[in-house]
Scaffold this motif. Structure first.
Motif, mmCIF file in Angstrom:
data_model
loop_
_atom_site.group_PDB
_atom_site.id
_atom_site.type_symbol
_atom_site.label_atom_id
_atom_site.label_comp_id
_atom_site.label_asym_id
_atom_site.label_seq_id
_atom_site.Cartn_x
_atom_site.Cartn_y
_atom_site.Cartn_z
ATOM 1 N N GLU A 339 44.759 23.301 -16.152
ATOM 2 C CA GLU A 339 45.105 21.976 -17.507
ATOM 3 C C GLU A 339 43.427 21.693 -17.901
ATOM 4 O OE1 GLU A 339 48.431 19.825 -17.480
ATOM 5 O OE2 GLU A 339 48.231 19.330 -15.625
ATOM 6 N N TYR A 340 43.603 20.991 -19.681
ATOM 7 C CA TYR A 340 42.190 20.149 -19.785
ATOM 8 C C TYR A 340 42.507 19.333 -20.376
ATOM 9 C CZ TYR A 340 41.284 25.468 -20.173
ATOM 10 O OH TYR A 340 41.269 26.585 -19.194
ATOM 11 N N THR A 341 41.289 18.066 -20.226
ATOM 12 C CA THR A 341 41.316 17.070 -20.248
ATOM 13 C C THR A 341 41.743 16.795 -22.168
ATOM 14 O OG1 THR A 341 39.351 16.714 -20.311
ATOM 15 C CG2 THR A 341 40.294 15.906 -18.115
ATOM 16 N N THR A 342 41.006 17.757 -22.587
ATOM 17 C CA THR A 342 41.338 18.366 -24.331
ATOM 18 C C THR A 342 42.670 17.764 -24.691
ATOM 19 O OG1 THR A 342 40.476 20.158 -24.310
ATOM 20 C CG2 THR A 342 38.643 18.948 -24.333
ATOM 21 N N SER A 343 43.394 18.741 -23.699
ATOM 22 C CA SER A 343 44.490 19.261 -24.107
ATOM 23 C C SER A 343 45.743 18.357 -23.888
ATOM 24 C CB SER A 343 44.587 20.352 -24.641
ATOM 25 O OG SER A 343 44.437 20.661 -23.433
ATOM 26 N N SER A 344 45.758 18.498 -22.588
ATOM 27 C CA SER A 344 46.662 17.951 -21.568
ATOM 28 C C SER A 344 46.978 16.302 -21.902
ATOM 29 C CB SER A 344 46.571 18.104 -19.939
ATOM 30 O OG SER A 344 47.279 17.749 -18.977
ATOM 31 N N ALA A 345 48.262 16.400 -21.883
ATOM 32 C CA ALA A 345 49.295 15.348 -21.983
ATOM 33 C C ALA A 345 49.143 14.086 -20.985
ATOM 34 C CB ALA A 345 50.485 14.881 -23.133
ATOM 35 N N ARG A 346 49.243 15.287 -19.443
ATOM 36 C CA ARG A 346 49.426 14.462 -18.475
ATOM 37 C C ARG A 346 48.625 13.917 -18.101
ATOM 38 N NH1 ARG A 346 48.391 15.437 -13.050
ATOM 39 N NH2 ARG A 346 47.409 17.384 -13.710
ATOM 40 N N LEU A 347 47.126 14.581 -18.340
ATOM 41 C CA LEU A 347 46.274 14.208 -17.633
ATOM 42 C C LEU A 347 45.079 13.473 -18.587
ATOM 43 C CD1 LEU A 347 44.012 17.530 -17.020
ATOM 44 C CD2 LEU A 347 44.984 15.884 -15.444
ATOM 45 N N GLN A 348 45.954 13.749 -19.769
ATOM 46 C CA GLN A 348 45.728 11.624 -20.464
ATOM 47 C C GLN A 348 46.115 10.817 -20.406
ATOM 48 O OE1 GLN A 348 46.196 13.575 -24.477
ATOM 49 N NE2 GLN A 348 43.830 15.047 -24.673
ATOM 50 N N ARG A 349 47.608 11.209 -20.161
ATOM 51 C CA ARG A 349 47.898 9.814 -19.001
ATOM 52 C C ARG A 349 47.458 9.255 -18.180
ATOM 53 N NH1 ARG A 349 51.476 9.600 -15.768
ATOM 54 N NH2 ARG A 349 51.179 12.355 -15.723
ATOM 55 N N ILE A 350 46.914 10.169 -17.550
ATOM 56 C CA ILE A 350 46.346 9.626 -15.511
ATOM 57 C C ILE A 350 45.230 8.871 -16.337
ATOM 58 C CG2 ILE A 350 44.914 10.158 -13.899
ATOM 59 C CD1 ILE A 350 47.097 13.163 -13.749
ATOM 60 N N LEU A 351 44.691 8.857 -17.446
ATOM 61 C CA LEU A 351 42.917 8.662 -17.603
ATOM 62 C C LEU A 351 43.220 7.665 -19.298
ATOM 63 C CD1 LEU A 351 40.656 11.478 -18.262
ATOM 64 C CD2 LEU A 351 40.963 9.996 -16.231
ATOM 65 N N GLY A 352 44.700 7.090 -19.144
ATOM 66 C CA GLY A 352 44.964 6.168 -20.160
ATOM 67 C C GLY A 352 43.906 6.248 -21.494
ATOM 68 N N VAL A 353 44.125 7.651 -22.077
ATOM 69 C CA VAL A 353 43.973 8.352 -23.389
ATOM 70 C C VAL A 353 44.904 8.170 -24.494
ATOM 71 C CG1 VAL A 353 42.530 9.890 -24.448
ATOM 72 C CG2 VAL A 353 41.770 9.137 -21.933
#
Length: 363
Positions: A339-353
């Protein structure tokens, strides 16, 4: 991230984590970040009393020019950026403690203990120890061992130290000058500073602060090398004698002494952990960065493999692969999806983006 620096007041309950990271230098901090992206619980332990490892200890003010996208970044700035990056994960962090014990548990976990008595139960371990735990260089004078922890310290001054009316500091680096300032802040009427030269290997800001304290009469400067500690009949420190640059041997009263002569890296107990050390480095599988012990990985300067380069960017690569390998080992049935932080909803949720904002700003 609020580090713990004191020993537990009572026998602690073992801290249970998915992964314990040993070493809080840049690679260790980035390892925690990558483990956080894998949604693994994590804690980090370091022998130094501050975050950043070699980067913070040896070159906090020097510019680093080989980090991607940054023309120049000081060691202190890099550490600050990495710490801020960890804020979404809130990892537990213990500083000023060395991991001294390692044992395998019947359930496959690892039990680790630090010098203060904390115990960790970790499903995996990452050694990000750099060139080893840093230990202070000791001042070698007759009788000094008996005074250690009572009137002599090889660490920064702390509230509760019996500094007395005539405290001394020996050294000229950043830590020594910080010790002088700390003693002034602790209420010492006058602090005596002894160093072999009049020029200090410390940052310009610290030297300027020292010169200001000298001008105010809060610090007395001495140039020379310590020759002996003067003790009374009860074995208490009452004075210091030193060899001055002109060949004279003056002496003066002293009630306490804080020594800062730099740090020496050493592998310590890690050398006894059956890791198959080669030239003080831990051999690893470069695909997973796992050592010969299942569930124990090594990244950064402490690890070795064909083609290894001791660069910070190499350590960041190693930490990323190690985190993915650990996640697969702990969750073998989960699908392996990159997964990529630019497109992954999961990673963005984790990071608070904010996903909408992230999508709008993606090229």
């Amino acid at each position: 991230m609020t580090p713990e620096t004191s020993a537990p007041s009572s026998p602690p309950t073992p801290g249970e984590v998915d992964c314990l990271v040993v070493g809080a230098g840049p690679v260790g901090l980035y390892q925690v970040f990558q483990l956080g992206l894998q949604e693994l619980s994590c804690a980090v332990v370091d022998a130094l009393p501050f975050l950043g490892g070699q980067c913070a200890e040896l070159y906090p003010d020097k510019p680093i020019h080989d980090l991607p996208g940054l023309l120049a970044c000081s060691g202190a700035e890099l550490v600050g950026r990495l710490v801020r990056q960890l804020e979404p994960f809130k990892p537990r962090c213990v500083l000023g403690q060395e991991i001294v014990a390692l044992a395998a548990e019947p359930d496959g976990r690892w039990r680790l203990g630090d010098a203060a008595g904390r115990v960790w139960l970790a499903r995996s371990v990452v050694l990000a120890a750099g060139v080893g735990a840093f230990a202070p260089r000791r001042l070698k004078l007759a009788g000094i061992e008996a005074l250690e922890g009572r009137q002599v310290w090889h660490r920064e001054p702390r509230a509760g130290d019996s500094i007395g009316a005539v405290p001394w500091v020996h050294g000229g680096d950043d830590r020594a000058l910080d010790a002088v300032t700390a003693l002034v802040d602790l209420g010492a009427p006058v602090v005596h500073l002894l160093y072999r030269r009049e020029v200090y290997p410390a940052s310009a800001a610290r030297v300027a602060r020292l010169e200001g304290l000298i001008a105010e009469g809060r610090v007395v400067r001495h140039v020379g090398q310590p020759e002996s500690l003067l003790l009374d009949d009860a074995g208490r420190l009452v004075g210091i004698a030193w060899m001055a640059a002109d060949g004279s041997a003056p002496a003066a009263p002293a009630s306490s002494l804080h020594v800062s002569l730099g740090l020496n890296p050493r592998l310590g107990p890690l050398a006894d952990w059956d890791l198959g050390l080669a030239r003080k480095q831990v051999p690893v599988d470069p695909a997973t960065f796992e050592t010969r012990l299942p569930g124990i990985h090594a990244v950064g300067d402490v690890c070795s493999y064909p083609g290894k380069l001791k660069l910070i960017v190499s350590g960041f690569h190693e930490a990323t692969l190690a985190a993915h390998a650990i996640a697969h080992r702990l969750r073998p049935d989960a699908p392996r999806i990159l997964e990529y932080t630019t497109s992954s909803a999961r990673l963005q949720r984790i990071l608070g983006v904010d996903a909408t904002h992230a999508a709008r700003d993606t090229p």
